[in-house]
Design a protein around this motif. Structure first.
Motif, PDB file in Angstrom:
ATOM      1  N   ILE A  44     -12.827  12.466 -26.625  1.00 43.42           N
ATOM      2  CA  ILE A  44     -13.824  11.476 -27.025  1.00 43.42           C
ATOM      3  C   ILE A  44     -14.445  11.879 -28.359  1.00 43.42           C
ATOM      4  CG2 ILE A  44     -16.054  10.438 -26.436  1.00 43.42           C
ATOM      5  CD1 ILE A  44     -15.142  10.728 -23.441  1.00 43.42           C
ATOM      6  N   GLY A  45     -14.788  13.159 -28.498  1.00 43.46           N
ATOM      7  CA  GLY A  45     -15.364  13.638 -29.751  1.00 43.46           C
ATOM      8  C   GLY A  45     -14.425  13.435 -30.928  1.00 43.46           C
ATOM      9  N   LEU A  46     -13.143  13.724 -30.739  1.00 43.78           N
ATOM     10  CA  LEU A  46     -12.146  13.576 -31.808  1.00 43.78           C
ATOM     11  C   LEU A  46     -12.002  12.119 -32.233  1.00 43.78           C
ATOM     12  CD1 LEU A  46     -10.036  14.992 -33.569  1.00 43.78           C
ATOM     13  CD2 LEU A  46      -8.397  14.690 -31.717  1.00 43.78           C
ATOM     14  N   LEU A  84      -7.422  18.561 -39.751  1.00 46.21           N
ATOM     15  CA  LEU A  84      -8.537  19.500 -39.659  1.00 46.21           C
ATOM     16  C   LEU A  84      -9.339  19.229 -38.389  1.00 46.21           C
ATOM     17  CD1 LEU A  84     -10.179  21.793 -41.012  1.00 46.21           C
ATOM     18  CD2 LEU A  84     -11.551  19.990 -42.106  1.00 46.21           C
ATOM     19  N   ALA A  85      -9.620  17.962 -38.140  1.00 44.56           N
ATOM     20  CA  ALA A  85     -10.354  17.594 -36.930  1.00 44.56           C
ATOM     21  C   ALA A  85      -9.565  17.976 -35.677  1.00 44.56           C
ATOM     22  CB  ALA A  85     -10.659  16.095 -36.933  1.00 44.56           C
ATOM     23  N   LEU A  86      -8.256  17.783 -35.703  1.00 45.53           N
ATOM     24  CA  LEU A  86      -7.418  18.160 -34.562  1.00 45.53           C
ATOM     25  C   LEU A  86      -7.427  19.667 -34.342  1.00 45.53           C
ATOM     26  CD1 LEU A  86      -5.496  17.280 -32.325  1.00 45.53           C
ATOM     27  CD2 LEU A  86      -3.622  17.401 -33.989  1.00 45.53           C
ATOM     28  N   PHE A  87      -7.340  20.449 -35.421  1.00 47.33           N
ATOM     29  CA  PHE A  87      -7.422  21.908 -35.311  1.00 47.33           C
ATOM     30  C   PHE A  87      -8.730  22.317 -34.655  1.00 47.33           C
ATOM     31  CE2 PHE A  87      -9.274  25.759 -37.260  1.00 47.33           C
ATOM     32  CZ  PHE A  87      -8.440  26.713 -36.689  1.00 47.33           C
ATOM     33  N   PHE A  88      -9.840  21.743 -35.149  1.00 41.04           N
ATOM     34  CA  PHE A  88     -11.140  22.075 -34.573  1.00 41.04           C
ATOM     35  C   PHE A  88     -11.247  21.610 -33.129  1.00 41.04           C
ATOM     36  CE2 PHE A  88     -12.973  22.184 -39.064  1.00 41.04           C
ATOM     37  CZ  PHE A  88     -12.908  23.565 -39.105  1.00 41.04           C
ATOM     38  N   SER A  89     -10.612  20.512 -32.812  1.00 43.20           N
ATOM     39  CA  SER A  89     -10.630  20.007 -31.443  1.00 43.20           C
ATOM     40  C   SER A  89      -9.943  20.976 -30.483  1.00 43.20           C
ATOM     41  CB  SER A  89      -9.965  18.632 -31.382  1.00 43.20           C
ATOM     42  OG  SER A  89      -9.982  18.139 -30.076  1.00 43.20           O
ATOM     43  N   VAL A  90      -8.769  21.465 -30.896  1.00 41.12           N
ATOM     44  CA  VAL A  90      -8.049  22.439 -30.057  1.00 41.12           C
ATOM     45  C   VAL A  90      -8.856  23.734 -29.952  1.00 41.12           C
ATOM     46  CG1 VAL A  90      -5.965  23.863 -29.891  1.00 41.12           C
ATOM     47  CG2 VAL A  90      -5.774  21.444 -30.507  1.00 41.12           C
ATOM     48  N   LEU A  91      -9.352  24.207 -31.079  1.00 44.49           N
ATOM     49  CA  LEU A  91     -10.181  25.405 -31.084  1.00 44.49           C
ATOM     50  C   LEU A  91     -11.404  25.221 -30.178  1.00 44.49           C
ATOM     51  CD1 LEU A  91     -10.913  28.199 -32.373  1.00 44.49           C
ATOM     52  CD2 LEU A  91     -12.146  26.886 -34.112  1.00 44.49           C
ATOM     53  N   ALA A  92     -12.057  24.091 -30.321  1.00 42.04           N
ATOM     54  CA  ALA A  92     -13.259  23.824 -29.531  1.00 42.04           C
ATOM     55  C   ALA A  92     -12.940  23.652 -28.048  1.00 42.04           C
ATOM     56  CB  ALA A  92     -13.974  22.591 -30.068  1.00 42.04           C
ATOM     57  N   THR A  93     -11.764  23.125 -27.721  1.00 42.78           N
ATOM     58  CA  THR A  93     -11.380  22.976 -26.314  1.00 42.78           C
ATOM     59  C   THR A  93     -11.261  24.344 -25.653  1.00 42.78           C
ATOM     60  OG1 THR A  93     -10.240  20.902 -26.745  1.00 42.78           O
ATOM     61  CG2 THR A  93      -9.629  22.067 -24.738  1.00 42.78           C
ATOM     62  N   VAL A  94     -10.615  25.261 -26.337  1.00 43.39           N
ATOM     63  CA  VAL A  94     -10.483  26.620 -25.795  1.00 43.39           C
ATOM     64  C   VAL A  94     -11.860  27.276 -25.700  1.00 43.39           C
ATOM     65  CG1 VAL A  94      -9.522  28.918 -26.237  1.00 43.39           C
ATOM     66  CG2 VAL A  94      -8.106  26.880 -26.599  1.00 43.39           C
ATOM     67  N   LEU A 104     -18.890  28.252 -32.420  1.00 41.95           N
ATOM     68  CA  LEU A 104     -17.832  27.509 -33.099  1.00 41.95           C
ATOM     69  C   LEU A 104     -17.975  27.587 -34.624  1.00 41.95           C
ATOM     70  CD1 LEU A 104     -15.396  25.886 -32.201  1.00 41.95           C
ATOM     71  CD2 LEU A 104     -16.824  23.846 -32.216  1.00 41.95           C
ATOM     72  N   LEU A 105     -19.197  27.650 -35.092  1.00 39.61           N
ATOM     73  CA  LEU A 105     -19.483  27.703 -36.530  1.00 39.61           C
ATOM     74  C   LEU A 105     -18.862  28.933 -37.195  1.00 39.61           C
ATOM     75  CD1 LEU A 105     -21.156  26.236 -38.764  1.00 39.61           C
ATOM     76  CD2 LEU A 105     -23.011  27.804 -38.194  1.00 39.61           C
ATOM     77  N   ILE A 106     -18.782  30.026 -36.486  1.00 40.24           N
ATOM     78  CA  ILE A 106     -18.248  31.272 -37.037  1.00 40.24           C
ATOM     79  C   ILE A 106     -16.805  31.095 -37.523  1.00 40.24           C
ATOM     80  CG2 ILE A 106     -17.556  33.631 -36.411  1.00 40.24           C
ATOM     81  CD1 ILE A 106     -20.088  33.653 -34.582  1.00 40.24           C
ATOM     82  N   VAL A 107     -16.029  30.307 -36.809  1.00 40.47           N
ATOM     83  CA  VAL A 107     -14.640  30.058 -37.207  1.00 40.47           C
ATOM     84  C   VAL A 107     -14.535  28.823 -38.095  1.00 40.47           C
ATOM     85  CG1 VAL A 107     -12.329  29.501 -36.340  1.00 40.47           C
ATOM     86  CG2 VAL A 107     -13.748  31.154 -35.125  1.00 40.47           C
ATOM     87  N   LEU A 143     -16.494  27.381 -40.475  1.00 35.59           N
ATOM     88  CA  LEU A 143     -16.820  27.390 -41.909  1.00 35.59           C
ATOM     89  C   LEU A 143     -15.675  27.856 -42.797  1.00 35.59           C
ATOM     90  CD1 LEU A 143     -20.554  28.456 -42.193  1.00 35.59           C
ATOM     91  CD2 LEU A 143     -19.526  26.201 -42.430  1.00 35.59           C
ATOM     92  N   PRO A 144     -15.119  29.037 -42.552  1.00 34.14           N
ATOM     93  CA  PRO A 144     -14.022  29.469 -43.434  1.00 34.14           C
ATOM     94  C   PRO A 144     -12.814  28.528 -43.388  1.00 34.14           C
ATOM     95  CG  PRO A 144     -14.792  31.291 -42.071  1.00 34.14           C
ATOM     96  CD  PRO A 144     -15.466  30.063 -41.574  1.00 34.14           C
ATOM     97  N   ALA A 145     -12.480  28.027 -42.212  1.00 35.31           N
ATOM     98  CA  ALA A 145     -11.326  27.126 -42.096  1.00 35.31           C
ATOM     99  C   ALA A 145     -11.575  25.814 -42.830  1.00 35.31           C
ATOM    100  CB  ALA A 145     -11.013  26.868 -40.625  1.00 35.31           C
ATOM    101  N   MET A 146     -12.774  25.271 -42.691  1.00 39.58           N
ATOM    102  CA  MET A 146     -13.115  24.019 -43.359  1.00 39.58           C
ATOM    103  C   MET A 146     -13.111  24.189 -44.879  1.00 39.58           C
ATOM    104  SD  MET A 146     -16.521  21.642 -42.918  1.00 39.58           S
ATOM    105  CE  MET A 146     -16.339  21.575 -41.160  1.00 39.58           C
ATOM    106  N   ALA A 147     -13.695  25.278 -45.349  1.00 35.86           N
ATOM    107  CA  ALA A 147     -13.744  25.532 -46.795  1.00 35.86           C
ATOM    108  C   ALA A 147     -12.329  25.653 -47.361  1.00 35.86           C
ATOM    109  CB  ALA A 147     -14.546  26.804 -47.078  1.00 35.86           C
ATOM    110  N   TRP A 148     -11.476  26.371 -46.674  1.00 36.96           N
ATOM    111  CA  TRP A 148     -10.094  26.555 -47.140  1.00 36.96           C
ATOM    112  C   TRP A 148      -9.331  25.232 -47.136  1.00 36.96           C
ATOM    113  CZ3 TRP A 148      -5.580  25.957 -44.160  1.00 36.96           C
ATOM    114  CH2 TRP A 148      -4.407  26.300 -44.827  1.00 36.96           C
ATOM    115  N   TRP A 149      -9.390  24.488 -46.045  1.00 34.10           N
ATOM    116  CA  TRP A 149      -8.617  23.261 -45.901  1.00 34.10           C
ATOM    117  C   TRP A 149      -9.043  22.184 -46.902  1.00 34.10           C
ATOM    118  CZ3 TRP A 149      -4.175  22.026 -43.657  1.00 34.10           C
ATOM    119  CH2 TRP A 149      -3.868  20.677 -43.455  1.00 34.10           C
TER     120      TRP A 149
END
Length: 143
Positions: free
Chosen positions: A17-19, A40-50, A88-91, A93-99
Motif C-alpha cells: 500500500i505504501g509503495l 528506488l522506491a521498490l528497493f526501499f520497500s523491500v528493505l523496509a519489509t525486512v 530505516l533512515l540509516i540505510v 540516506l546514502p542509498a537515496m543520495a547515490w541513486w
C-alpha cells in the motif's frame, strides 16, 4: 503475540500500500521520472519489509517481556513509528543520495518528507491493522 504468518501479512500489506502511494507521489513532487524513482522506491520497500518484520518482532518481544502483553498504548505507538523510521533512515540516506545523484543534505531534506508521510501512514496503518486483525487472546498455561 502475533504469529509469523500474521507478521508477514502485516509487513507485505504495509509495504504494498505504501509503495502504491509513495512512488507516484515522489515522482510527481521531485520531477524525477517514475521509471527512475520506481526502482528506488521498490528497493526501499523491500528493505523496509525486512526491517518491518525484524523491528516489529523485537518491539513485541520487548513489550511482552516488560509488560506481559503486546498491546500498545498511544505513546508506545508513537515511539514505535519513530523508532521504525529512524532505523530505516540509516540505510536510506546514502542509498537515496547515490541513486538520485544528490548530496546527503538534499537526500535528508527529501527523506524528511517521506518520514513525515510514513510516520502518519505507519500510525494509521498499524491502528487499522490491529482493529481488522486483532491480537489473539493470550493463552495462560497452568502448571
Amino acid at each position: 503475540m502475533r504469529t509469523s504468518r500474521d507478521r508477514l501479512r502485516h509487513a507485505i500489506g504495509f509495504e504494498l500500500i505504501g509503495l502504491l502511494i509513495v512512488a507516484p507521489l515522489a515522482s510527481w513532487l521531485t520531477g524525477v521520472a517514475l521509471s527512475h524513482m520506481g526502482p528506488l522506491a521498490l528497493f526501499f520497500s523491500v528493505l523496509a519489509t525486512v526491517w518491518n518484520y525484524v523491528y516489529n518482532l523485537g518491539f513485541d518481544r520487548l513489550l511482552q517481556r516488560r509488560q506481559g502483553h503486546t498491546r500498545k498504548t498511544l505513546w508506545q505507538r508513537v515511539g514505535h513509528a519513530i523508532g521504525f523510521e529512524g532505523g530505516l533512515l540509516i540505510v536510506a540516506l546514502p542509498a537515496m543520495a547515490w541513486w538520485l545523484k544528490i548530496s546527503l543534505l538534499e537526500a535528508l531534506v527529501l527523506d524528511l518528507g517521506f518520514v513525515i508521510f510514513y510516520l502518519v501512514y505507519a500510525f494509521v496503518y498499524n491502528l487499522l491493522y490491529d482493529k481488522v486483525f486483532p491480537i489473539p487472546a493470550q493463552v495462560t498455561q497452568h502448571a
